[in-house]
Design an enzyme around this catalytic site. Structure first.
Site, short mmCIF file in Angstrom:
data_model
loop_
_atom_site.label_atom_id
_atom_site.label_comp_id
_atom_site.label_asym_id
_atom_site.label_seq_id
_atom_site.Cartn_x
_atom_site.Cartn_y
_atom_site.Cartn_z
N GLY A 86 33.67 39.16 39.82
CA GLY A 86 33.77 37.70 39.71
C GLY A 86 34.32 37.32 38.36
O GLY A 86 34.46 38.15 37.46
N GLY A 88 34.09 36.60 35.08
CA GLY A 88 33.04 36.74 34.07
C GLY A 88 33.38 36.04 32.77
O GLY A 88 32.53 35.85 31.90
N ARG A 89 34.65 35.70 32.64
CA ARG A 89 35.05 35.01 31.41
C ARG A 89 36.21 34.06 31.68
O ARG A 89 37.01 33.76 30.80
CB ARG A 89 35.46 36.01 30.35
CG ARG A 89 36.53 36.97 30.82
CD ARG A 89 37.14 37.65 29.65
NE ARG A 89 37.96 38.77 30.09
CZ ARG A 89 38.73 39.45 29.29
NH1 ARG A 89 38.80 39.14 28.02
NH2 ARG A 89 39.45 40.45 29.74
N LYS A 109 41.07 31.40 30.52
CA LYS A 109 40.57 32.79 30.42
C LYS A 109 39.99 32.99 29.02
O LYS A 109 40.70 32.81 28.03
CB LYS A 109 41.72 33.75 30.69
CG LYS A 109 41.31 35.21 30.80
CD LYS A 109 42.49 36.05 31.28
CE LYS A 109 42.19 37.55 31.23
NZ LYS A 109 43.36 38.35 31.61
N GLY A 122 31.84 36.63 27.80
CA GLY A 122 32.65 35.57 28.40
C GLY A 122 33.85 35.16 27.56
O GLY A 122 34.55 34.21 27.89
N ARG A 179 42.24 37.78 45.23
CA ARG A 179 42.51 39.19 44.98
C ARG A 179 42.10 40.01 46.20
O ARG A 179 41.35 39.50 47.05
CB ARG A 179 41.67 39.66 43.79
CG ARG A 179 41.85 38.82 42.55
CD ARG A 179 40.52 38.68 41.77
NE ARG A 179 40.64 37.69 40.70
CZ ARG A 179 41.09 37.94 39.48
NH1 ARG A 179 41.40 39.17 39.14
NH2 ARG A 179 41.21 36.99 38.58
N ASP A 244 40.48 44.45 42.16
CA ASP A 244 40.20 43.10 41.68
C ASP A 244 41.35 42.57 40.82
O ASP A 244 41.37 41.39 40.47
CB ASP A 244 38.88 43.05 40.90
CG ASP A 244 38.82 44.06 39.77
OD1 ASP A 244 39.04 45.26 40.04
OD2 ASP A 244 38.58 43.67 38.62
N ASN A 245 42.28 43.44 40.48
CA ASN A 245 43.45 43.00 39.71
C ASN A 245 44.71 43.03 40.56
O ASN A 245 45.82 43.13 40.03
CB ASN A 245 43.64 43.90 38.48
CG ASN A 245 42.50 43.77 37.49
OD1 ASN A 245 41.80 42.75 37.48
ND2 ASN A 245 42.30 44.76 36.67
N ASP A 254 46.40 39.85 35.64
CA ASP A 254 45.46 40.54 34.75
C ASP A 254 46.14 41.55 33.84
O ASP A 254 46.00 42.76 34.00
CB ASP A 254 44.30 41.17 35.54
CG ASP A 254 43.19 40.17 35.76
OD1 ASP A 254 43.39 38.98 35.42
OD2 ASP A 254 42.12 40.55 36.26
P1 AMP Z 1 39.31 42.96 33.73
O1 AMP Z 1 39.24 44.41 33.37
O2 AMP Z 1 39.72 42.08 32.59
O3 AMP Z 1 40.11 42.72 34.95
O4 AMP Z 1 37.80 42.54 34.04
C1 AMP Z 1 36.98 43.17 34.98
C2 AMP Z 1 35.73 42.35 35.19
O5 AMP Z 1 34.99 42.25 33.97
C3 AMP Z 1 35.97 40.92 35.63
O6 AMP Z 1 34.95 40.56 36.50
C4 AMP Z 1 35.89 40.14 34.34
O7 AMP Z 1 35.56 38.79 34.54
C5 AMP Z 1 34.80 40.89 33.61
N1 AMP Z 1 34.91 40.74 32.15
C6 AMP Z 1 35.88 41.25 31.37
N2 AMP Z 1 35.68 40.91 30.08
C7 AMP Z 1 34.57 40.16 30.03
C8 AMP Z 1 33.82 39.51 29.00
N3 AMP Z 1 34.21 39.56 27.73
N4 AMP Z 1 32.73 38.81 29.35
C9 AMP Z 1 32.32 38.76 30.62
N5 AMP Z 1 32.95 39.34 31.64
C10 AMP Z 1 34.06 40.05 31.37
MG MG Z 2 40.53 41.54 36.27
#
Ligand code: AMP
Ligand code: MG
Length: 472
Positions: A86, A88-89, A109, A122, A179, A244-245, A254
């Site tokens: 989901g 997350g940030r 973002k 986040g 996604r 998810d990407n 992403d």
């Molecule tokens: P990503 O590798 O950027 O595609 O992120 C994978 C997952 O980790 C996604 O659900 C993001 O929302 C979550 N995520 C990445 N960085 C953070 C962060 N700094 N705080 C909270 N969630 C994160």
């Molecule tokens: Mg991602």
């Protein structure tokens, strides 16, 4: 308020199972460091005063018409299923209909914690925000489907990533943020009703001509096949092709530890977290097929006749490698300046690339130099090129239009990794000159720009960046 974003939201109309209402979390001292006027015009946004835009694109002020929310999804990360990810940030502000009639998401973002943040803060730091800004806009100029960057804001707050770094928020624009993982989570839960609703929504939004779940699967396959072939044609390595990407729209999404090839080698990996080389340059077509198979599995969950669905889905997925290869051939044929297909093309292209790999040839500059007599200079042993050139010349025959075709298919400028790193180091010291220059030069990647020749130069030994790090 002078800034005007004409929101027209559709995702927020879906049942609450798909998201959590979530306002962005305010930051201390927002400062607008980039704003994309051309994209704003396309989105029919009326820009406001700088201070006001800093407030809005930092998340301190929710603009009129926005319905901020965090989307729910799951996904396979490096092959392992994670049942809940989901946003997350990230926070989706809403959607606009562009001057071109297309609906797009506007998302912040790095906008603070959400119910899906798990252990994360986040937030994002300035480096990955500027990397995504420059690289996604460069991809767009290269003609590759991609999310885009509308704005970047420094937050005036530190984020902690082994050390304190300047925090930032990116405003990302996407055809949607649906996604493969968005489908996976409802399939895994056995929530057929939501899965069906999501399927209908995705079809309506992206592929209105598609009929039913298998129609959607076919449309996503075709869009992804086209996308991956385009990545290969410019030497792009996404770095984290987790499900998810992987966007249903067929846009690149992403940008994390992504990078472009300098020296060509098929097994090149930049991402520091990709230890097994799962997402190496040459593996990307296979991974795209693997990701589509995960989408197929998820979509089947809503079909009544499972056996028939499995058979149909298998057929759709199995056709994907051939479709990617067809696009790949078309694109690389173009890169060699060939106007018409010929059965020996695959061999001719492969033979060049094997020689490039053996001779540490720069991917971008070698193909671009095919328009000049100097391509051989890119090879440690120029004779290796000469032997191939004879075959190529015989195949080309009449030279009319060849040079123009090569220059139209092979960019002179790509966002080279060492320049991106230099740009980030400077921006951290509040020097945005290279950031601005990269954006300007990369907006015209197919034009020779002799005054910017330094940006087409491969890294020196000292400048090589061996690894890129995730934005997290
Ligand atoms: P990503 O590798 O950027 O595609 O992120 C994978 C997952 O980790 C996604 O659900 C993001 O929302 C979550 N995520 C990445 N960085 C953070 C962060 N700094 N705080 C909270 N969630 C994160
Ligand atoms: Mg991602």
């Amino acid at each position: 308020m002078t800034l005007l974003i004409p929101f027209d939201n559709s995702f927020a109309r879906l049942p609450p199972v798909f998201f959590s209402a979530q306002a962005p979390s305010p930051v201390k001292e927002p400062r607008l460091v980039a704003f994309n006027d051309d994209l704003a015009a396309l989105l029919q946004i009326t820009p406001g005063e700088t201070l006001e835009m800093a407030q809005v694109f930092a998340g301190n002020q929710v603009p009129e018409g926005a319905e901020p929310l965090a989307q729910l999804y799951a996904g396979h990360q490096f092959g392992n299923y994670n049942p809940q990810l989901g946003d997350g940030r990230a926070v989706l502000l809403g959607e606009t209909i562009g001057a071109d009639g297309k609906r797009r998401d506007i998302q912040l973002k790095g906008a603070g914690r959400t119910p899906y943040s798990r252990g994360g803060d986040g937030r994002a730091w300035l480096g990955p925000v500027l990397r995504e800004y420059v690289v996604s806009e460069a991809m767009h100029a290269l003609g590759i489907p991609t999310t885009r960057a509308l704005a970047a804001v420094e937050t005036g707050e530190p984020v902690y990533r082994e050390q304190a770094l300047p925090g930032a928020v990116l405003t990302r624009v996407a055809a949607s943020h649906l996604r493969v993982g968005t489908f996976q989570i409802f399939a895994a839960r056995g929530d057929v009703r939501s899965l069906t609703q999501l399927t209908d929504y995705a079809i309506q939004r992206h592929y209105p001509q598609a009929v039913g779940p298998m129609g959607l699967l076919t449309a996503v396959r075709d869009a992804q096949a086209d996308l991956i072939a385009r990545w290969m044609s410019v030497g792009f390595i996404h770095g984290v092709m987790n499900t998810d990407n992987c966007a249903i729209s067929g846009e690149t999404i992403d940008y994390g530890p992504c990078a472009f090839l300098d020296v060509y080698h098929p097994q090149t990996v930049f991402s520091s977290i990709d230890r097994g080389g799962r997402y190496a340059y040459a593996n990307q077509p296979d991974i795209a097929v693997w990701n589509l198979a995960q989408l197929a599995t998820a979509l089947i969950g809503q079909m009544d006749d499972k056996d028939a669905a499995v058979e149909e889905a298998t057929e759709i997925v199995h056709a994907m490698p051939g479709i990617i290869q067809g696009h790949w051939l078309d694109l690389f044929r173009g890169k060699l300046g060939l106007a018409e297909p010929h059965e020996a093309d695959m061999e001719l292209i492969t033979s060049l690339m094997v020689r490039m790999a053996e001779n540490q040839a720069d991917f971008t500059n070698t193909f671009r130099a095919l328009a000049t007599p100097r391509a051989r200079d890119q090879f440690t042993d120029p004779a290796a090129f000469d032997a191939w050139e004879a075959e190529w010349a015989a195949r080309l025959g009449d030279q009319t239009g060849v040079r123009a075709r090569i220059e139209a298919a092979n960019p002179a400028f790509i966002p080279r990794n060492h320049r991106i790193e230099q740009m980030i180091s400077a921006a951290v010291k509040d020097d945005y000159a290279l950031f601005d220059r990269l954006n300007a030069v990369l907006a015209r990647p197919f034009d020779d720009q002799p005054e910017n020749a330094d940006l087409s130069r491969p890294p020196t030994v000292d400048e090589v960046v061996p690894a890129t790090f995730c934005g997290t």
